[in-house]
Design a protein around this motif. Structure first.
Motif, PDB file in Angstrom:
ATOM      1  N   UNK A  10       0.708  -1.369  -0.082  1.00 43.85           N
ATOM      2  CA  UNK A  10       0.036   0.079   0.160  1.00 43.85           C
ATOM      3  C   UNK A  10       0.920   1.295  -0.057  1.00 43.85           C
ATOM      4  N   UNK A  11       1.640   1.526  -1.113  1.00 42.04           N
ATOM      5  CA  UNK A  11       2.622   2.579  -1.064  1.00 42.04           C
ATOM      6  C   UNK A  11       2.022   4.075  -0.584  1.00 42.04           C
ATOM      7  N   UNK A  12       0.725   4.308  -1.431  1.00 43.95           N
ATOM      8  CA  UNK A  12       0.132   5.421  -1.330  1.00 43.95           C
ATOM      9  C   UNK A  12      -0.385   5.802   0.045  1.00 43.95           C
ATOM     10  N   UNK A  13      -0.934   4.784   0.587  1.00 40.48           N
ATOM     11  CA  UNK A  13      -1.594   4.844   2.020  1.00 40.48           C
ATOM     12  C   UNK A  13      -0.564   4.991   2.981  1.00 40.48           C
ATOM     13  N   UNK A  14       0.710   4.250   2.917  1.00 37.15           N
ATOM     14  CA  UNK A  14       1.762   4.193   3.930  1.00 37.15           C
ATOM     15  C   UNK A  14       2.773   5.492   3.823  1.00 37.15           C
ATOM     16  N   UNK A  15       2.581   6.386   2.689  1.00 38.48           N
ATOM     17  CA  UNK A  15       3.355   7.774   2.592  1.00 38.48           C
ATOM     18  C   UNK A  15       2.957   9.000   3.475  1.00 38.48           C
ATOM     19  N   UNK A  41       3.502  -7.056 -10.147  1.00 33.71           N
ATOM     20  CA  UNK A  41       3.203  -6.316 -11.280  1.00 33.71           C
ATOM     21  C   UNK A  41       2.746  -4.732 -10.566  1.00 33.71           C
ATOM     22  N   UNK A  42       1.839  -4.731  -9.379  1.00 39.13           N
ATOM     23  CA  UNK A  42       1.729  -3.617  -8.709  1.00 39.13           C
ATOM     24  C   UNK A  42       3.439  -2.961  -8.303  1.00 39.13           C
ATOM     25  N   UNK A  43       4.170  -3.821  -7.625  1.00 40.91           N
ATOM     26  CA  UNK A  43       5.333  -3.096  -7.428  1.00 40.91           C
ATOM     27  C   UNK A  43       6.113  -2.558  -8.526  1.00 40.91           C
ATOM     28  N   UNK A  44       5.990  -3.202  -9.836  1.00 44.77           N
ATOM     29  CA  UNK A  44       6.839  -2.663 -10.973  1.00 44.77           C
ATOM     30  C   UNK A  44       6.070  -1.531 -11.306  1.00 44.77           C
ATOM     31  N   UNK A  45       4.900  -1.212 -11.220  1.00 41.02           N
ATOM     32  CA  UNK A  45       3.837   0.109 -11.680  1.00 41.02           C
ATOM     33  C   UNK A  45       4.384   1.155 -10.757  1.00 41.02           C
ATOM     34  N   UNK A  46       4.657   0.821  -9.308  1.00 43.37           N
ATOM     35  CA  UNK A  46       4.954   1.785  -8.460  1.00 43.37           C
ATOM     36  C   UNK A  46       6.296   2.273  -8.543  1.00 43.37           C
ATOM     37  N   UNK A  47       7.331   1.302  -8.972  1.00 45.60           N
ATOM     38  CA  UNK A  47       8.584   1.465  -9.274  1.00 45.60           C
ATOM     39  C   UNK A  47       8.770   2.633 -10.457  1.00 45.60           C
ATOM     40  N   UNK A  48       7.814   2.314 -11.490  1.00 47.98           N
ATOM     41  CA  UNK A  48       7.844   3.393 -12.584  1.00 47.98           C
ATOM     42  C   UNK A  48       7.364   4.576 -12.334  1.00 47.98           C
ATOM     43  N   UNK A  49       6.144   4.567 -11.510  1.00 49.98           N
ATOM     44  CA  UNK A  49       5.736   5.859 -10.858  1.00 49.98           C
ATOM     45  C   UNK A  49       6.629   6.919 -10.324  1.00 49.98           C
ATOM     46  N   UNK A  50       7.412   6.237  -9.322  1.00 52.08           N
ATOM     47  CA  UNK A  50       8.377   7.103  -8.485  1.00 52.08           C
ATOM     48  C   UNK A  50       9.630   7.388  -9.502  1.00 52.08           C
ATOM     49  N   UNK A  51      10.035   6.583 -10.158  1.00 50.20           N
ATOM     50  CA  UNK A  51      11.058   6.839 -11.184  1.00 50.20           C
ATOM     51  C   UNK A  51      11.034   7.999 -11.818  1.00 50.20           C
ATOM     52  N   UNK A  52       9.674   8.156 -12.521  1.00 53.45           N
ATOM     53  CA  UNK A  52       9.411   9.179 -13.410  1.00 53.45           C
ATOM     54  C   UNK A  52       9.384  10.693 -12.624  1.00 53.45           C
ATOM     55  N   UNK A  53       9.245  10.524 -11.324  1.00 51.24           N
ATOM     56  CA  UNK A  53       9.588  11.835 -10.348  1.00 51.24           C
ATOM     57  C   UNK A  53      10.827  11.949 -10.103  1.00 51.24           C
ATOM     58  N   UNK A  54      11.878  11.217 -10.649  1.00 50.56           N
ATOM     59  CA  UNK A  54      13.179  11.548 -10.175  1.00 50.56           C
ATOM     60  C   UNK A  54      13.758  10.744  -8.787  1.00 50.56           C
ATOM     61  N   UNK A  55      12.730   9.873  -8.454  1.00 51.55           N
ATOM     62  CA  UNK A  55      13.028   9.392  -7.024  1.00 51.55           C
ATOM     63  C   UNK A  55      13.792   7.965  -7.311  1.00 51.55           C
ATOM     64  N   UNK A  56      14.689   7.654  -6.627  1.00 48.83           N
ATOM     65  CA  UNK A  56      15.393   6.182  -6.697  1.00 48.83           C
ATOM     66  C   UNK A  56      14.556   5.443  -5.980  1.00 48.83           C
TER      67      UNK A  56
END
Length: 359
Positions: A10-15, A41-56
């Motif tokens: 739950x990346x969004x809820x735990x941020x 699959x969800x982990x991959x999507x979240x990884x791509x989401x944060x990476x696009x924001x310049x976050x490692x």
């Protein structure tokens, strides 16, 4: 480097909703923890989401240790450009250095002995401390333990704080009275001030000049000497900067505005830390002056053993003034604390505290 730990399920809820504001321009790493329990699959999507924001982004499992080595290498990689810039500027990482100030015979060296394993001489006469005493203490930080649970390092190295104990300052210290000039230089090298103020009666400990205990007057003596030294610094620079500013130099104009703002409050008997600057240019110019009264201060009310829990009328006076300044104040019975620190076992210390009704 800022490390943000999120639950991979739950990346969004735990941020933290204000994390972007807190991070600012610092390197930012997002750890997607418990990745073994999350949908790949969800982990991959979240990884791509944060990476696009310049976050490692790193997917880890703190329980099994998966991803820990990569985290360490990533922190080192992101930190390197910053450390290289520091090295190029001659900046070396060091501990925060705090100095203990006060007039003679208020308990400065006694407090130093409580905080540090390096023992300083404490005696009932002025200038018992000639050379500065230096002690190093570790700074407890529960966050280190939390990080250790994730990374499992070979050892935990906590941050340290250097404590400097100098002779008591007296009236005229700004002009060289007592050991003034020497120790005012020591203050300039420190990051923060612990100002010890006598808030106890003791006929065996003589106040300067043999006068009655007066914590407010004691505080004002130190404040005045530091303010006078700051005024000396400002006046030595103001005329020079005004000439350069008159020629149209923008930086000099900023510095003149900063110097004049400080001069105004210091001439009113206030500390320079009471001045707040709005622009980054003014803040940078102010920082480069290294004024004594811009340093953050903690007022320590040194009370007798019977007042250790609730304080007394003297300490209340200091707390009132500290609150008006926006500063912190705390109550401590330094001699009692020194006696407790000298006990060998935790059980003995606990018994001593219980007898005094302290925690």
């Amino acid at each position: 480097v800022v490390i943000e730990l999120l639950d991979a399920r739950i990346p969004r809820s735990s941020a933290n909703p204000v994390i972007t504001e807190l991070v600012g321009q610092k390197p930012h790493i997002v750890l997607l923890n418990k990745v073994d329990l999350a949908d790949p699959k969800a982990t991959k999507e979240w990884t791509e989401f944060f990476t696009k924001q310049g976050i490692t982004v790193l997917a880890i499992d703190s329980k099994s240790g998966k991803g820990n080595k990569k985290l360490i290498s990533t922190v080192e990689r992101l930190s390197k450009p910053i450390i290289d810039r520091w090295v190029a500027k001659g900046i070396r990482s060091r501990s925060v250095r705090t100095i203990i100030l006060g007039i003679p015979n208020v308990g400065k060296s006694t407090l130093f002995n409580c905080l540090s394993s390096a023992k300083a001489q404490a005696a009932n006469f002025p200038f018992c401390t000639i050379e500065p005493n230096l002690g190093v203490i570790t700074v407890p930080d529960e966050r280190l333990n939390k990080l250790a649970e994730i990374v499992h390092p070979g050892r935990i190295v906590p941050a340290t704080c250097e404590i400097v104990d100098i002779a008591g300052l007296v009236k005229g210290a700004s002009k060289g009275e007592g050991l003034g000039n020497k120790f005012l230089g020591n203050i300039r090298e420190c990051d923060a001030i612990i100002h010890v103020i006598r808030c106890f009666e003791d006929d065996n400990i003589v106040r300067e000049g043999g006068a009655a205990v007066n914590p407010i007057e004691d505080k004002e003596i130190i404040d005045t000497e530091l303010q006078l030294k700051d005024l000396e610094t400002i006046e030595s620079q103001l005329a020079k900067q005004q000439k350069v500013a008159a020629a149209g130099n923008k930086d000099a104009k900023t510095m003149v505005a900063v110097l004049e703002a400080y001069k105004t409050v210091l001439e009113q008997g206030k500390n320079a830390r009471s001045v707040q600057f709005e622009t980054k240019e003014e803040q940078l110019a102010a920082h480069d002056l290294f004024l004594l009264t811009t340093k953050p201060v903690l007022y320590v009310c040194n009370v007798d053993e019977n007042s250790a829990k609730e304080g007394n009328e003297y300490s209340k006076q200091v707390e009132k003034i500290a609150a008006e300044e926006g500063a912190e104040a705390m109550i401590i019975a330094a001699k009692t604390e020194e006696d407790i620190a000298s006990l060998d076992s935790y059980e003995d210390k606990k018994l001593f505290l219980d007898e005094l009704g302290l925690e």
